[in-house]
Design a protein around this motif. Sequence first.
Motif, short mmCIF file in Angstrom:
data_model
loop_
_atom_site.label_atom_id
_atom_site.label_comp_id
_atom_site.label_asym_id
_atom_site.label_seq_id
_atom_site.Cartn_x
_atom_site.Cartn_y
_atom_site.Cartn_z
N LYS A 2 0.81 -1.21 0.00
CA LYS A 2 0.00 0.00 0.00
C LYS A 2 0.85 1.26 0.00
CE LYS A 2 -3.51 -2.30 2.87
NZ LYS A 2 -2.68 -3.35 3.45
N LEU A 3 1.80 1.32 0.92
CA LEU A 3 2.54 2.56 1.12
C LEU A 3 3.40 2.92 -0.08
CD1 LEU A 3 2.95 4.74 3.23
CD2 LEU A 3 4.85 3.42 4.16
N LEU A 109 7.38 6.20 13.40
CA LEU A 109 7.03 4.99 12.66
C LEU A 109 7.70 4.96 11.29
CD1 LEU A 109 3.21 4.77 13.49
CD2 LEU A 109 4.98 3.17 14.22
N LEU A 110 7.75 6.13 10.64
CA LEU A 110 8.38 6.20 9.33
C LEU A 110 9.87 5.91 9.43
CD1 LEU A 110 8.01 6.78 6.33
CD2 LEU A 110 8.37 9.21 6.82
N GLU A 212 11.18 -9.86 -9.26
CA GLU A 212 12.08 -9.30 -8.24
C GLU A 212 11.39 -8.20 -7.45
OE1 GLU A 212 16.58 -7.39 -7.79
OE2 GLU A 212 15.82 -7.98 -9.76
N MET A 213 10.62 -7.35 -8.16
CA MET A 213 9.87 -6.30 -7.48
C MET A 213 8.85 -6.91 -6.52
SD MET A 213 9.20 -3.00 -7.19
CE MET A 213 7.90 -1.77 -7.00
N GLU A 214 8.15 -7.95 -6.96
CA GLU A 214 7.16 -8.61 -6.11
C GLU A 214 7.81 -9.18 -4.85
OE1 GLU A 214 3.47 -11.77 -6.51
OE2 GLU A 214 5.01 -11.70 -8.06
N LYS A 215 9.00 -9.74 -5.00
CA LYS A 215 9.72 -10.30 -3.85
C LYS A 215 10.12 -9.20 -2.87
CE LYS A 215 13.79 -13.05 -2.61
NZ LYS A 215 14.98 -13.77 -3.14
N LEU A 216 10.59 -8.08 -3.39
CA LEU A 216 10.98 -6.96 -2.53
C LEU A 216 9.77 -6.42 -1.76
CD1 LEU A 216 13.35 -5.06 -4.99
CD2 LEU A 216 14.04 -6.13 -2.85
N LEU A 217 8.65 -6.31 -2.45
CA LEU A 217 7.43 -5.84 -1.80
C LEU A 217 6.96 -6.80 -0.72
CD1 LEU A 217 5.40 -4.56 -4.89
CD2 LEU A 217 6.58 -3.18 -3.18
N TYR A 218 7.04 -8.08 -1.02
CA TYR A 218 6.63 -9.09 -0.04
C TYR A 218 7.52 -9.05 1.20
CZ TYR A 218 5.81 -13.58 2.19
OH TYR A 218 5.55 -14.56 3.12
N ASN A 219 8.84 -8.95 0.98
CA ASN A 219 9.78 -8.91 2.10
C ASN A 219 9.50 -7.74 3.03
OD1 ASN A 219 11.07 -11.19 1.15
ND2 ASN A 219 12.72 -10.06 0.13
N LEU A 220 9.18 -6.59 2.45
CA LEU A 220 8.88 -5.42 3.28
C LEU A 220 7.52 -5.56 3.95
CD1 LEU A 220 9.59 -2.65 4.33
CD2 LEU A 220 8.73 -1.67 2.20
N ALA A 221 6.54 -6.10 3.22
CA ALA A 221 5.18 -6.21 3.75
C ALA A 221 5.10 -7.12 4.97
CB ALA A 221 4.24 -6.72 2.67
N TYR A 226 6.81 -2.27 9.46
CA TYR A 226 6.03 -1.78 8.32
C TYR A 226 4.54 -1.99 8.56
CZ TYR A 226 3.93 -1.35 3.76
OH TYR A 226 3.11 -0.99 2.73
N GLN A 227 4.19 -3.17 9.04
CA GLN A 227 2.79 -3.47 9.31
C GLN A 227 2.21 -2.51 10.35
OE1 GLN A 227 2.93 -7.61 10.39
NE2 GLN A 227 3.12 -8.31 8.27
N LYS A 228 3.03 -2.15 11.35
CA LYS A 228 2.57 -1.21 12.37
C LYS A 228 2.34 0.17 11.76
CE LYS A 228 3.70 0.75 16.89
NZ LYS A 228 4.69 0.80 18.01
N LEU A 229 3.25 0.60 10.89
CA LEU A 229 3.08 1.91 10.24
C LEU A 229 1.80 1.93 9.42
CD1 LEU A 229 4.05 4.72 9.35
CD2 LEU A 229 5.37 3.59 7.54
#
Length: 262
Positions: A2-3, A109-110, A212-221, A226-229
Amino acid sequence: MKLILALFAALAIIGLGQTYKLPDLGEDSLHEDVQKILDLYRQSVSGIGVPKTPQSNFVFERSLEEEMLDFMNLLPMEEFLQTLLEYITKDQKVQEALEYVFTPEFHDLLRSVEALKEFQNLVIYLEKSGLPVIEIIQKFHEAIGMEKYVPPKIDDTFESQIGVQKVGDGMGAMFKDLGDLVPTKKTQALYDEKMKTRNAFSDFVKVVTSAEMEKLLYNLATQPNYQKLVSTCLEHGLDFKAMREFSKKLIPIPIPIPSEDS
């Protein structure tokens, strides 16, 4: 994500730079207050989306920023800004959501998310793709009163003089109304044309829609910080899903979204 996906919406909404003049709302103090508000958001991505060199008939001379600006130029800008201003000046939920980004809680949080190696990896990946995400974050920090953003190595603002009313239902309604102004047939046609004829744009799309983009997004998600933010921002009315839907209408890039990040 989302972010991060919301960055594309931010480019469309607050990345207007000095390209468009604020509609005249009169000589009263409200106009001055609204101008200050929009200036803060414009500063957050000042120069992004504004051509750095004159337009050229030669495809290879056009930058990614210029290609993105073509989508913004399809918007009925006067009506778009008037709608945005109405929500900012009259909708209490929108005001409270926007005010939250100026608070120490949001800043903390950021910072916690920006410190994650998963976030840093994503920043590096996007920067290499041609999106000046470091510049966007730097100017966003400045606009909301934070210290200067340190990028990874790559080698009461909204008080209204006329009182608060309910225009819609917060940011979700605002982005829906703004999205209704997007000429989707034209933006889709422009997207299809650019994918065939504009190398800078098509190369960028390939990067941000890759596995690769999807993997990076998943790792952060999946990171707790991140979830708290995200959850805290949602509690304060920052509707990332609505921003994402608006972004998809304006620039229909099929960015992969991890299933865990609804």
